[in-house]
Each structure stands twice: as structure tokens, then as C-alpha cells.
Design a protein around this motif. Sequence first.
Motif, PDB file in Angstrom:
ATOM      1  N   TYR A 171       1.879  -4.870  -3.050  1.00  0.00           N
ATOM      2  CA  TYR A 171       1.121  -5.519  -4.128  1.00  0.00           C
ATOM      3  C   TYR A 171      -0.191  -6.120  -3.624  1.00  0.00           C
ATOM      4  O   TYR A 171      -0.245  -6.780  -2.578  1.00  0.00           O
ATOM      5  CB  TYR A 171       1.965  -6.629  -4.748  1.00  0.00           C
ATOM      6  N   LEU A 172      -1.259  -5.905  -4.397  1.00  0.00           N
ATOM      7  CA  LEU A 172      -2.569  -6.461  -4.089  1.00  0.00           C
ATOM      8  C   LEU A 172      -3.007  -7.418  -5.189  1.00  0.00           C
ATOM      9  O   LEU A 172      -2.871  -7.111  -6.376  1.00  0.00           O
ATOM     10  CB  LEU A 172      -3.609  -5.348  -3.954  1.00  0.00           C
ATOM     11  N   SER A 173      -3.536  -8.537  -4.791  1.00  0.00           N
ATOM     12  CA  SER A 173      -4.058  -9.538  -5.723  1.00  0.00           C
ATOM     13  C   SER A 173      -5.338  -9.044  -6.377  1.00  0.00           C
ATOM     14  O   SER A 173      -6.241  -8.537  -5.703  1.00  0.00           O
ATOM     15  CB  SER A 173      -4.329 -10.830  -4.958  1.00  0.00           C
ATOM     16  N   ALA A 174      -5.429  -9.209  -7.696  1.00  0.00           N
ATOM     17  CA  ALA A 174      -6.654  -8.831  -8.410  1.00  0.00           C
ATOM     18  C   ALA A 174      -7.837  -9.647  -7.923  1.00  0.00           C
ATOM     19  O   ALA A 174      -8.967  -9.145  -7.841  1.00  0.00           O
ATOM     20  CB  ALA A 174      -6.463  -9.018  -9.914  1.00  0.00           C
ATOM     21  N   TYR A 175      -7.590 -10.889  -7.580  1.00  0.00           N
ATOM     22  CA  TYR A 175      -8.658 -11.771  -7.106  1.00  0.00           C
ATOM     23  C   TYR A 175      -9.188 -11.306  -5.753  1.00  0.00           C
ATOM     24  O   TYR A 175     -10.384 -11.097  -5.584  1.00  0.00           O
ATOM     25  CB  TYR A 175      -8.135 -13.206  -7.002  1.00  0.00           C
ATOM     26  N   GLY A 176      -8.298 -11.116  -4.797  1.00  0.00           N
ATOM     27  CA  GLY A 176      -8.716 -10.671  -3.464  1.00  0.00           C
ATOM     28  C   GLY A 176      -9.348  -9.297  -3.493  1.00  0.00           C
ATOM     29  O   GLY A 176     -10.387  -9.061  -2.870  1.00  0.00           O
ATOM     30  N   TYR A 177      -8.728  -8.379  -4.249  1.00  0.00           N
ATOM     31  CA  TYR A 177      -9.249  -7.016  -4.343  1.00  0.00           C
ATOM     32  C   TYR A 177     -10.610  -7.011  -5.029  1.00  0.00           C
ATOM     33  O   TYR A 177     -11.554  -6.357  -4.563  1.00  0.00           O
ATOM     34  CB  TYR A 177      -8.275  -6.121  -5.112  1.00  0.00           C
ATOM     35  N   HIS A 207     -18.700   1.571  10.850  1.00  0.00           N
ATOM     36  CA  HIS A 207     -18.661   0.404  11.736  1.00  0.00           C
ATOM     37  C   HIS A 207     -17.266   0.100  12.278  1.00  0.00           C
ATOM     38  O   HIS A 207     -17.060  -0.943  12.890  1.00  0.00           O
ATOM     39  CB  HIS A 207     -19.209  -0.825  11.007  1.00  0.00           C
ATOM     40  N   ASP A 208     -16.321   1.005  12.063  1.00  0.00           N
ATOM     41  CA  ASP A 208     -14.978   0.824  12.598  1.00  0.00           C
ATOM     42  C   ASP A 208     -14.594   2.051  13.416  1.00  0.00           C
ATOM     43  O   ASP A 208     -14.871   3.192  13.020  1.00  0.00           O
ATOM     44  CB  ASP A 208     -13.972   0.602  11.471  1.00  0.00           C
ATOM     45  N   ALA A 209     -13.922   1.821  14.537  1.00  0.00           N
ATOM     46  CA  ALA A 209     -13.639   2.898  15.487  1.00  0.00           C
ATOM     47  C   ALA A 209     -12.703   3.964  14.919  1.00  0.00           C
ATOM     48  O   ALA A 209     -12.843   5.151  15.206  1.00  0.00           O
ATOM     49  CB  ALA A 209     -13.042   2.306  16.760  1.00  0.00           C
ATOM     50  N   ASN A 210     -11.741   3.543  14.108  1.00  0.00           N
ATOM     51  CA  ASN A 210     -10.786   4.482  13.518  1.00  0.00           C
ATOM     52  C   ASN A 210     -10.227   3.871  12.243  1.00  0.00           C
ATOM     53  O   ASN A 210     -10.494   2.704  11.919  1.00  0.00           O
ATOM     54  CB  ASN A 210      -9.659   4.813  14.507  1.00  0.00           C
ATOM     55  N   LEU A 211      -9.436   4.650  11.516  1.00  0.00           N
ATOM     56  CA  LEU A 211      -8.956   4.169  10.215  1.00  0.00           C
ATOM     57  C   LEU A 211      -8.011   2.983  10.344  1.00  0.00           C
ATOM     58  O   LEU A 211      -7.936   2.127   9.458  1.00  0.00           O
ATOM     59  CB  LEU A 211      -8.325   5.298   9.409  1.00  0.00           C
ATOM     60  N   PHE A 212      -7.284   2.888  11.469  1.00  0.00           N
ATOM     61  CA  PHE A 212      -6.383   1.759  11.657  1.00  0.00           C
ATOM     62  C   PHE A 212      -7.179   0.465  11.879  1.00  0.00           C
ATOM     63  O   PHE A 212      -6.820  -0.591  11.347  1.00  0.00           O
ATOM     64  CB  PHE A 212      -5.445   2.017  12.841  1.00  0.00           C
ATOM     65  N   ALA A 213      -8.249   0.564  12.654  1.00  0.00           N
ATOM     66  CA  ALA A 213      -9.116  -0.596  12.880  1.00  0.00           C
ATOM     67  C   ALA A 213      -9.761  -1.041  11.569  1.00  0.00           C
ATOM     68  O   ALA A 213      -9.871  -2.241  11.289  1.00  0.00           O
ATOM     69  CB  ALA A 213     -10.186  -0.260  13.915  1.00  0.00           C
ATOM     70  N   MET A 214     -10.180  -0.069  10.761  1.00  0.00           N
ATOM     71  CA  MET A 214     -10.799  -0.393   9.486  1.00  0.00           C
ATOM     72  C   MET A 214      -9.822  -1.112   8.567  1.00  0.00           C
ATOM     73  O   MET A 214     -10.158  -2.134   7.948  1.00  0.00           O
ATOM     74  CB  MET A 214     -11.308   0.875   8.793  1.00  0.00           C
ATOM     75  N   MET A 215      -8.589  -0.597   8.475  1.00  0.00           N
ATOM     76  CA  MET A 215      -7.616  -1.192   7.574  1.00  0.00           C
ATOM     77  C   MET A 215      -7.157  -2.569   8.057  1.00  0.00           C
ATOM     78  O   MET A 215      -6.865  -3.443   7.246  1.00  0.00           O
ATOM     79  CB  MET A 215      -6.420  -0.254   7.388  1.00  0.00           C
ATOM     80  N   TRP A 216      -7.111  -2.779   9.374  1.00  0.00           N
ATOM     81  CA  TRP A 216      -6.766  -4.104   9.889  1.00  0.00           C
ATOM     82  C   TRP A 216      -7.856  -5.117   9.540  1.00  0.00           C
ATOM     83  O   TRP A 216      -7.569  -6.245   9.139  1.00  0.00           O
ATOM     84  CB  TRP A 216      -6.543  -4.039  11.394  1.00  0.00           C
ATOM     85  N   LYS A 217      -9.109  -4.681   9.676  1.00  0.00           N
ATOM     86  CA  LYS A 217     -10.233  -5.537   9.297  1.00  0.00           C
ATOM     87  C   LYS A 217     -10.182  -5.834   7.800  1.00  0.00           C
ATOM     88  O   LYS A 217     -10.390  -6.988   7.377  1.00  0.00           O
ATOM     89  CB  LYS A 217     -11.543  -4.840   9.654  1.00  0.00           C
ATOM     90  N   THR A 218      -9.885  -4.826   6.993  1.00  0.00           N
ATOM     91  CA  THR A 218      -9.787  -4.998   5.550  1.00  0.00           C
ATOM     92  C   THR A 218      -8.696  -6.007   5.202  1.00  0.00           C
ATOM     93  O   THR A 218      -8.903  -6.891   4.362  1.00  0.00           O
ATOM     94  CB  THR A 218      -9.474  -3.648   4.869  1.00  0.00           C
ATOM     95  N   LYS A 219      -7.542  -5.868   5.831  1.00  0.00           N
ATOM     96  CA  LYS A 219      -6.428  -6.782   5.591  1.00  0.00           C
ATOM     97  C   LYS A 219      -6.816  -8.232   5.926  1.00  0.00           C
ATOM     98  O   LYS A 219      -6.524  -9.151   5.161  1.00  0.00           O
ATOM     99  CB  LYS A 219      -5.219  -6.371   6.436  1.00  0.00           C
TER     100      LYS A 219
END
Length: 242
Positions: free
Chosen positions: A53-59, A81-93
Motif C-alpha cells: 500500500y502507498l499513501s496518496a499523500y506521499g505518492y 542519477h542512480d547506479a541501478n534499479l535497486f539503488a533507485m527504488m531504495w532512494k525512492t522509498k
Amino acid sequence: MTIIIFVLVLWYGGLFFQSFFLHRYAAHQVFTMSKTMERITFILTWIFQGASYLSAYGYGIMHRMHHAYTDTEKDPHSPSHDANLFAMMWKTKTIYQDINKQRIEVDQRFTKDVPQWKGFDQFASSRFSRLLWITGYVLFFALFATAWWQWLLLPLTFLMAPVHGVIINWFGHIYGYVNFKMKNTSKNLFRFDFLMMGEGYHNNHHKHASRANFGVKWYEIDMTYLVIKVLNSIGVIKLKRA
């Protein structure tokens, strides 16, 4: 067969509410709805996104930041600006959690009119809620899985929303075609977006962010927009623009 249907329901159900509610309503506000309908949609989003689940506010805030800072160092998710998709998703989180927990200061232009239901979000985003859904998914698989390989789909049920995010925010900036030359790397993933219900028309969306319909060419059928048109015609929502 039951497991396949279950996974498909979670895939397209979660994807629809991500696209319809979190993206087009919370972030871009291309239509309006009553407060009651908004609360109902919060609950339906929780039901279909479940463990992810993702918050409408945060998203909503994070997606507005993505449009404002696309492919720059301030972009919450950019393959540039991210080395790979895992790095990108961790930054996003991390950024998503910082927004929800108000650990970072956010420009008012990103927060204006973004829907928020604090009490519900605290529950729906809690470890208890996520573990409840995960337990339910495991029990469902235990009851209905008929082959060992079906268990390989179980992790996908836990991570639907992040997987949807990876497809658009990583691959949608690397692979595909463009209808509009822009100062960013956004691409359209498919000429007919059967997989992402219109979200795959990412280049179109970056060009016309305020449009409810992400398709531009005749063959670019936006399945989420078709549902939006029906909901608008019966008065559940009110479209601001096509």
C-alpha cells in the motif's frame, strides 16, 4: 489457474488504483470526487495494493517532485542519477517515507490539495497491516497452489507497487519510443499498453501532465482513462479536462 487469476487481480487492481487515485487524482487532480468517494477509494486502494500500500499523500507529493525535477539530481527516481534499479527504488522509498513522516521540508507547491487521511494511512502503512496481508497471501497460496512454480509468484504479491514503480520509473526512462522530444528521458513503453493500463505512455504523460488520457495516437489506448470516462458519465467523479 486460481493462483494465476489471483495474481492478475492483484496486479491490475493495484495498478488501477495507483493510476486512477494516487497518480491522476492525488498528484495531478485531473478530476474531482466527493469526500465520501475519496475515503472509499482510500480503502479500495488499501485492499488492492495490500502489502505494498502507498499513501496518496506521499505518492502525490513525490510524483509532483518527479515532474518538477525530472532527470536531475533532485528527481526522487531517475536512471540518470542512480547506479541501478535497486539503488533507485531504495532512494525512492527513503524520500517517500521522509515525506510521510515529515522528516524533510517540502515546498508548498508540491503539497497543495494533495489528499491525506492521516489516521487511515497510519494503519494501512503499518507493519501490522502489511504482515496481515502477507499472511493472507501465504494462506491463499497454501490453499490453492497446485504446482511448485506457482509459489515463485508469491513474492510478487508482496511487492506489487514497487514492481509497478520500477517498470515506469526505470524502464520507462530507458526503453521505448517517443512522440515528443523533451528535455528528459521519458519513453512510451508500448504502442498498446496492455501491461500498465496507460501508465506506460510515459513520454506522452510528461508532455501533457494535466491530461486524464495518457494516450495520444489512435492506437495508444489508455485503459485507466476508459474507466475514468465511465465513472465520469455516471457521476462518481467529475473530469476537469480530457
